[in-house]
Design a protein around this motif. Structure first.
Motif, PDB file in Angstrom:
ATOM      1  N   GLY A 150      42.046 -28.690  60.650  1.00 46.39           N
ATOM      2  CA  GLY A 150      42.508 -29.655  61.652  1.00 46.39           C
ATOM      3  C   GLY A 150      41.325 -30.357  62.278  1.00 46.39           C
ATOM      4  O   GLY A 150      40.353 -30.671  61.596  1.00 46.39           O
ATOM      5  N   ARG A 151      41.372 -30.582  63.577  1.00 46.90           N
ATOM      6  CA  ARG A 151      40.293 -31.300  64.270  1.00 46.90           C
ATOM      7  C   ARG A 151      39.067 -30.414  64.476  1.00 46.90           C
ATOM      8  O   ARG A 151      37.959 -30.928  64.616  1.00 46.90           O
ATOM      9  CB  ARG A 151      40.781 -31.752  65.656  1.00 46.90           C
ATOM     10  N   GLY A 152      39.255 -29.121  64.529  1.00 46.44           N
ATOM     11  CA  GLY A 152      38.152 -28.223  64.865  1.00 46.44           C
ATOM     12  C   GLY A 152      37.335 -27.798  63.650  1.00 46.44           C
ATOM     13  O   GLY A 152      37.805 -27.885  62.513  1.00 46.44           O
ATOM     14  N   ARG A 189      35.965 -25.563  60.884  1.00 44.09           N
ATOM     15  CA  ARG A 189      36.742 -24.543  60.174  1.00 44.09           C
ATOM     16  C   ARG A 189      36.177 -23.159  60.421  1.00 44.09           C
ATOM     17  O   ARG A 189      34.967 -22.946  60.386  1.00 44.09           O
ATOM     18  CB  ARG A 189      36.760 -24.850  58.680  1.00 44.09           C
ATOM     19  N   GLY A 217      26.007 -29.084  68.498  1.00 40.15           N
ATOM     20  CA  GLY A 217      24.907 -29.619  69.292  1.00 40.15           C
ATOM     21  C   GLY A 217      25.344 -30.840  70.092  1.00 40.15           C
ATOM     22  O   GLY A 217      26.382 -30.852  70.740  1.00 40.15           O
ATOM     23  N   THR A 218      24.561 -31.909  70.014  1.00 41.97           N
ATOM     24  CA  THR A 218      24.872 -33.113  70.773  1.00 41.97           C
ATOM     25  C   THR A 218      26.093 -33.837  70.209  1.00 41.97           C
ATOM     26  O   THR A 218      26.659 -34.702  70.877  1.00 41.97           O
ATOM     27  CB  THR A 218      23.677 -34.087  70.760  1.00 41.97           C
ATOM     28  N   GLU A 242      38.152 -31.821  60.184  1.00 42.91           N
ATOM     29  CA  GLU A 242      36.787 -31.366  59.939  1.00 42.91           C
ATOM     30  C   GLU A 242      36.699 -30.683  58.567  1.00 42.91           C
ATOM     31  O   GLU A 242      37.595 -29.940  58.158  1.00 42.91           O
ATOM     32  CB  GLU A 242      36.356 -30.382  61.020  1.00 42.91           C
ATOM     33  N   LEU A 243      35.601 -30.938  57.870  1.00 41.72           N
ATOM     34  CA  LEU A 243      35.328 -30.295  56.592  1.00 41.72           C
ATOM     35  C   LEU A 243      34.058 -29.461  56.714  1.00 41.72           C
ATOM     36  O   LEU A 243      33.188 -29.770  57.537  1.00 41.72           O
ATOM     37  CB  LEU A 243      35.124 -31.345  55.490  1.00 41.72           C
ATOM     38  N   GLU A 293      30.181 -27.858  52.219  1.00 44.64           N
ATOM     39  CA  GLU A 293      30.432 -27.908  50.774  1.00 44.64           C
ATOM     40  C   GLU A 293      31.423 -29.026  50.442  1.00 44.64           C
ATOM     41  O   GLU A 293      31.225 -29.787  49.492  1.00 44.64           O
ATOM     42  CB  GLU A 293      30.992 -26.557  50.328  1.00 44.64           C
ATOM     43  N   ASP A 294      32.474 -29.136  51.236  1.00 42.87           N
ATOM     44  CA  ASP A 294      33.479 -30.174  50.999  1.00 42.87           C
ATOM     45  C   ASP A 294      32.931 -31.555  51.329  1.00 42.87           C
ATOM     46  O   ASP A 294      33.291 -32.540  50.685  1.00 42.87           O
ATOM     47  CB  ASP A 294      34.745 -29.888  51.803  1.00 42.87           C
ATOM     48  N   SER A 300      24.408 -37.660  57.800  1.00 44.82           N
ATOM     49  CA  SER A 300      24.440 -36.255  57.389  1.00 44.82           C
ATOM     50  C   SER A 300      25.080 -36.118  56.016  1.00 44.82           C
ATOM     51  O   SER A 300      24.654 -35.300  55.200  1.00 44.82           O
ATOM     52  CB  SER A 300      25.214 -35.415  58.411  1.00 44.82           C
ATOM     53  N   GLN A 334      19.854 -27.808  60.398  1.00 45.69           N
ATOM     54  CA  GLN A 334      20.565 -28.703  61.319  1.00 45.69           C
ATOM     55  C   GLN A 334      19.950 -28.494  62.701  1.00 45.69           C
ATOM     56  O   GLN A 334      20.012 -27.403  63.248  1.00 45.69           O
ATOM     57  CB  GLN A 334      22.059 -28.371  61.351  1.00 45.69           C
ATOM     58  N   HIS A 382      19.678 -29.180  66.754  1.00 45.82           N
ATOM     59  CA  HIS A 382      20.397 -29.624  67.942  1.00 45.82           C
ATOM     60  C   HIS A 382      19.400 -29.780  69.077  1.00 45.82           C
ATOM     61  O   HIS A 382      18.313 -29.214  69.049  1.00 45.82           O
ATOM     62  CB  HIS A 382      21.464 -28.607  68.345  1.00 45.82           C
ATOM     63  N   GLU A 383      19.809 -30.543  70.089  1.00 46.62           N
ATOM     64  CA  GLU A 383      18.960 -30.764  71.258  1.00 46.62           C
ATOM     65  C   GLU A 383      18.563 -29.431  71.870  1.00 46.62           C
ATOM     66  O   GLU A 383      19.419 -28.575  72.111  1.00 46.62           O
ATOM     67  CB  GLU A 383      19.729 -31.604  72.281  1.00 46.62           C
ATOM     68  N   ASP A 415      18.281 -32.194  59.398  1.00 45.78           N
ATOM     69  CA  ASP A 415      19.280 -33.124  59.925  1.00 45.78           C
ATOM     70  C   ASP A 415      19.034 -33.295  61.421  1.00 45.78           C
ATOM     71  O   ASP A 415      18.935 -32.313  62.151  1.00 45.78           O
ATOM     72  CB  ASP A 415      20.688 -32.565  59.656  1.00 45.78           C
ATOM     73  N   SER A 416      18.996 -34.529  61.873  1.00 41.82           N
ATOM     74  CA  SER A 416      18.759 -34.880  63.289  1.00 41.82           C
ATOM     75  C   SER A 416      17.348 -34.513  63.737  1.00 41.82           C
ATOM     76  O   SER A 416      17.150 -33.855  64.758  1.00 41.82           O
ATOM     77  CB  SER A 416      19.790 -34.209  64.213  1.00 41.82           C
ATOM     78  N   ARG A 457      33.028 -42.184  61.554  1.00 41.72           N
ATOM     79  CA  ARG A 457      33.632 -41.079  62.295  1.00 41.72           C
ATOM     80  C   ARG A 457      34.843 -41.562  63.097  1.00 41.72           C
ATOM     81  O   ARG A 457      35.865 -40.887  63.162  1.00 41.72           O
ATOM     82  CB  ARG A 457      32.596 -40.447  63.227  1.00 41.72           C
TER      83      ARG A 457
END
Lengths: 335, 206
Positions: free
Chosen positions: A50-52, A54, A257-258, B21-22, B25-26, B60, B77, B79-80, B95-96, B185
């Motif tokens: 879904g939106r989250g 996985r 992250g951001t 969300e994937l 791998e996907d 990405s 990956q 992050h800040e 990444d980033s 996105r």
């Protein structure tokens, strides 16, 4: 090169099972040419989508076969009991499904795979008590506890307003649009936080000694939850109503992250009235209660990383011409 | 709400909402990215590739697709606030990278013989100064047919059974580009809601 295909079949044509059922499955293997298999595995697990982001869990893997396949068709049967784990859930932004995944480890080739879902529903009229032993949780006199424990938290909205206000002032004087924008956003957020923080504090100028009891906190669908709410009027007040709202919300977090974004979807919102409008004289103690019904088809609570299905009871003392007193009590709907 | 008694999205021959969300791998499977040139460039010593774009444009995805050609290279990956430690490697994927402070980026450049990164800002000056031969690849889905391909690959990834699937034609793709520009996105987020309400297979109205 040998071609190897996998397929999974289930004994139930609609792939639907209940907690406690035994699932009978078969992994079908079709091989075109002789091939060595280092391991045919079958993995069962649940996974969100879904939106989250996985998330998966309860992974149990077994090896069905190791060895050499001559050309032909093979079947490997396996059975397992569904003992525990989340129920199948299909919401708007959170979904939970159960899967069987077969994979053959073939040296020097892409490993053939097959995956299928099966549905796990709750068993109707589950055995066991409908009401569980629960600690009686009462919100004590919140007027004193809130002030004693959260004085330092009051600095946060004041800080936001102070900094935001300064930026607005300097941005206005220097015609600096960036400062005006950032200052405006900070001030607006500070006002929002201040209102949220001070709302109950303001409400407690009218009501004191507020006691709330919501029990039990763990419930089955089609059961009841007893709510008791009491307070003493510190002033003459007009009460619009006292209400309890049962809320069900899906929460999904995507990215990291951001780029982390939280999505929410309220799938259930049902208010109930404990007390209708009346005038309360100073010093009077008001007590009310409600048997809150949990819907028969209430989704089970679910809480894993980045994917949640939450239930809560929101209690409101709606005071006329004055900020409401509110509190929220989380509850758990069982599988 | 979809029914809990039926397999999800089976009514439109899918297993899940294709625009949710994937995992990584996907995401690599659906990438419509020609990485041959980049892979060939990166396979030589002392090379750096930077994928440059704003948020949500597919940087990405490009990096993940390129990483498929170098699966043993570490992928980080950032992050800040993160302070990763980069070990001495022939090739690093990051990444980033703009989330790293200057000093940490310098530590990365000392550790990596070659480098593939994503960034919002052009770092070619400091990459060249660190001794890399740099290839800068701006990322943007301007071409409608490429965007359509990306979207159709997502739908195909979610396929349940052989047969027809919901489809997004070029006209719908143009409309999405008019509404959202090259922000992939935002396009995917909009399509998530569209597919959540879809009741039949056919050309999807966006």
């Amino acid at each position: 090169m040998s071609k190897c295909e996998l397929r999974i079949s289930l004994d139930q044509p609609d792939a639907s099972y209940q907690i406690g059922d035994t699932v009978h499955c078969t992994v079908h293997v079709s091989v075109s040419d002789s091939v060595e298999c280092k391991g045919l595995t079958l993995n069962r697990f649940w996974r969100t989508h879904g939106r989250g982001n996985r998330v998966s869990g309860n992974s149990e893997k077994i090896v069905l076969f190791k060895g050499r396949w001559a050309p032909g068709e093979y079947q490997y049967k396996h059975s397992f009991e569904i003992r525990n784990g989340p129920l199948t859930y299909h919401g708007k932004i959170v979904n939970v499904d159960w899967y069987l995944k077969a994979q053959a480890d073939i040296p020097w080739a892409f490993d053939p795979k097959a995956e299928t879902e099966f549905l796990v529903k709750r068993r109707p009229h589950a055995e066991g008590p409908d009401i569980f032993e629960d600690h009686e949780i009462e919100t004590q006199d919140t007027s004193h506890s809130a002030r004693a424990n959260s004085k330092w938290l009051a600095a946060i909205p004041l800080l936001l307003l102070g900094i935001g206000g300064s930026m607005l002032y300097s941005g206005y004087n220097e015609s600096d649009i960036q400062s005006l924008f950032i200052g405006g956003m900070m001030s607006a957020f500070g006002l929002f936080v201040a209102f949220k923080f001070f709302r109950n504090t303001l409400a407690e100028r009218k009501v004191s000694n507020v006691r709330v009891s919501v029990q039990p906190k763990q419930l089955r669908p089609d059961s009841h939850c007893k709510i008791n709410l009491g307070f003493t009027a510190r002033d003459n007040l007009n009460l619009n109503q006292i209400s309890a709202t049962l809320l069900g919300t899906e929460i999904a977090v995507s990215g990291s992250g951001t780029k982390r974004t939280t999505h929410r979807h309220e799938f259930y919102n049902r208010p109930h009235t404990l007390h209708r409008g009346s005038t309360i004289t100073v010093g009077r103690r008001v007590s009310c209660q409600l048997d809150l019904a949990i819907p028969a088809d209430a989704a089970a609570s679910f809480s894993e990383r980045d994917n949640r299905v939450e239930w809560k009871v929101e209690l409101t003392i709606d005071i006329a011409s004055w900020p409401d007193w509110k509190t929220t009590e989380p509850i758990t709907i069982l599988t | 709400m979809l029914e809990n008694n039926k397999l999800p999205f089976a009514h439109i021959n899918l297993r899940f909402n294709p625009f949710g969300e994937l995992d990584r791998e996907d995401r690599a499977k659906i990438a419509v990215v020609d990485v041959n040139q980049a892979a060939s460039f990166l396979s030589q010593h002392g090379r750096a590739i930077q994928f440059i774009a704003d948020h949500g444009r597919g940087k990405s995805t490009h990096l993940i697709a390129l990483h498929q050609s170098f699966p043993t290279a570490p992928y980080t990956q950032v992050h800040e606030g993160d302070k990763p430690v980069f070990s001495q490697q022939t090739l690093h994927f990051v990444d980033s990278v703009e989330c790293l402070p200057y000093k940490q980026r310098q530590q990365l450049y000392r550790a990596a013989n070659s480098l593939a990164i994503t960034t919002h800002q052009d770092l070619s000056h400091e990459l060249n100064k660190a001794g890399y031969h740099t290839l800068s690849l701006p990322v943007s889905l301007i071409k409608s047919d490429v965007l359509q391909q990306v979207l159709l690959r997502r739908i195909e990834l979610a396929r349940r059974n052989p047969g027809k699937l919901p489809s997004i034609n070029l006209a719908a793709t143009h409309k999405l580009q008019r509404d959202y520009g090259d922000n992939i996105r935002a396009i995917e987020s909009h399509l998530y809601n569209v597919f959540q309400s879809l009741t039949e297979i056919g050309n999807v109205e966006v």
